[in-house]
Design a protein around this motif. Structure first.
Motif, PDB file in Angstrom:
ATOM      1  N   SER A 221     -48.625  -5.991 -12.207  1.00 56.20           N
ATOM      2  CA  SER A 221     -47.816  -5.815 -13.448  1.00 56.20           C
ATOM      3  C   SER A 221     -48.081  -6.657 -14.759  1.00 56.20           C
ATOM      4  CB  SER A 221     -46.257  -6.029 -13.182  1.00 56.20           C
ATOM      5  OG  SER A 221     -45.434  -6.099 -14.232  1.00 56.20           O
TER       6      SER A 221
ATOM      7  N   HIS B  83     -46.128  -6.737 -16.992  1.00 54.99           N
ATOM      8  CA  HIS B  83     -44.617  -7.162 -17.586  1.00 54.99           C
ATOM      9  C   HIS B  83     -44.341  -8.811 -17.182  1.00 54.99           C
ATOM     10  CE1 HIS B  83     -40.416  -7.420 -18.282  1.00 54.99           C
ATOM     11  NE2 HIS B  83     -40.401  -7.752 -16.864  1.00 54.99           N
TER      12      HIS B  83
ATOM     13  N   PRO C  44     -41.357 -11.335 -16.805  1.00 55.53           N
ATOM     14  CA  PRO C  44     -40.047 -11.563 -16.997  1.00 55.53           C
ATOM     15  C   PRO C  44     -39.307 -12.112 -18.094  1.00 55.53           C
ATOM     16  CG  PRO C  44     -40.493 -11.857 -14.592  1.00 55.53           C
ATOM     17  CD  PRO C  44     -41.950 -11.792 -15.522  1.00 55.53           C
ATOM     18  N   GLY C  45     -38.458 -11.646 -18.769  1.00 56.67           N
ATOM     19  CA  GLY C  45     -37.713 -12.106 -20.102  1.00 56.67           C
ATOM     20  C   GLY C  45     -38.786 -11.817 -21.432  1.00 56.67           C
TER      21      GLY C  45
ATOM     22  N   LEU D  29     -42.388  -2.642 -11.005  1.00 58.27           N
ATOM     23  CA  LEU D  29     -41.426  -3.178 -10.342  1.00 58.27           C
ATOM     24  C   LEU D  29     -40.861  -2.626  -9.076  1.00 58.27           C
ATOM     25  CD1 LEU D  29     -39.406  -5.996 -10.453  1.00 58.27           C
ATOM     26  CD2 LEU D  29     -37.769  -4.391 -11.478  1.00 58.27           C
TER      27      LEU D  29
ATOM     28  N   PRO E 244     -34.841  -6.686  -6.430  1.00 62.56           N
ATOM     29  CA  PRO E 244     -34.683  -7.755  -7.450  1.00 62.56           C
ATOM     30  C   PRO E 244     -33.812  -7.082  -8.693  1.00 62.56           C
ATOM     31  CG  PRO E 244     -36.870  -6.460  -7.840  1.00 62.56           C
ATOM     32  CD  PRO E 244     -36.228  -5.994  -6.374  1.00 62.56           C
TER      33      PRO E 244
ATOM     34  N   GLU F 226     -31.441  -7.687 -10.723  1.00 67.15           N
ATOM     35  CA  GLU F 226     -31.209  -8.291 -12.009  1.00 67.15           C
ATOM     36  C   GLU F 226     -32.268  -7.953 -13.112  1.00 67.15           C
ATOM     37  OE1 GLU F 226     -30.142 -12.425 -11.966  1.00 67.15           O
ATOM     38  OE2 GLU F 226     -28.708 -12.189 -10.668  1.00 67.15           O
ATOM     39  N   GLU F 227     -33.501  -7.794 -12.535  1.00 70.59           N
ATOM     40  CA  GLU F 227     -34.802  -7.525 -13.387  1.00 70.59           C
ATOM     41  C   GLU F 227     -34.700  -6.157 -13.561  1.00 70.59           C
ATOM     42  OE1 GLU F 227     -38.117  -8.088 -15.454  1.00 70.59           O
ATOM     43  OE2 GLU F 227     -36.375  -9.281 -15.097  1.00 70.59           O
ATOM     44  N   TYR F 228     -34.290  -5.263 -12.406  1.00 67.44           N
ATOM     45  CA  TYR F 228     -34.214  -3.636 -12.676  1.00 67.44           C
ATOM     46  C   TYR F 228     -33.110  -3.489 -13.748  1.00 67.44           C
ATOM     47  CZ  TYR F 228     -33.856   1.094 -11.127  1.00 67.44           C
ATOM     48  OH  TYR F 228     -33.552   2.473 -11.400  1.00 67.44           O
TER      49      TYR F 228
ATOM     50  N   ARG G 113     -31.913  -5.345 -15.966  1.00 66.52           N
ATOM     51  CA  ARG G 113     -32.571  -5.826 -17.233  1.00 66.52           C
ATOM     52  C   ARG G 113     -33.558  -4.800 -17.815  1.00 66.52           C
ATOM     53  NH1 ARG G 113     -36.328  -8.075 -20.103  1.00 66.52           N
ATOM     54  NH2 ARG G 113     -37.880  -8.085 -18.511  1.00 66.52           N
ATOM     55  N   LEU G 114     -34.486  -4.397 -17.137  1.00 64.20           N
ATOM     56  CA  LEU G 114     -35.500  -3.185 -17.556  1.00 64.20           C
ATOM     57  C   LEU G 114     -34.717  -2.001 -17.912  1.00 64.20           C
ATOM     58  CD1 LEU G 114     -38.469  -4.146 -15.113  1.00 64.20           C
ATOM     59  CD2 LEU G 114     -38.181  -4.708 -17.612  1.00 64.20           C
TER      60      LEU G 114
END
Length: 59
Positions: free
Chosen positions: A4, A6, A8-9, A25, A36, A38-40, A42-43
């Motif tokens: 990736s 990407h 995070p953040g 992801l 994941p 929270e990351e999903y 956020r994206l």
């Protein structure tokens, strides 16, 4: 497992980049290691913001 671009953040500039990060992801998620969420989420929020930015500007 995909590699990736990407980080995070990081801020993604548009819907295409957000979509690619979501795909990465999902592709890299370890089925035995949990999801994941929270990351999903956020994206998804970044993707939603990018896809509605043009609508906001037109209004």
């Amino acid at each position: 497992m995909s590699t990736s671009a990407h980080v995070p953040g990081s801020v993604l500039p548009d819907a295409e980049a957000a979509n690619a990060a979501i795909r990465d992801l999902v592709d890299s998620a370890d089925p035995d290691g949990g999801w994941p969420s929270e990351e999903y989420e956020r994206l998804l929020a970044l993707w939603a913001a990018a896809t509605t930015a043009d609508l906001d500007e037109a209004a």
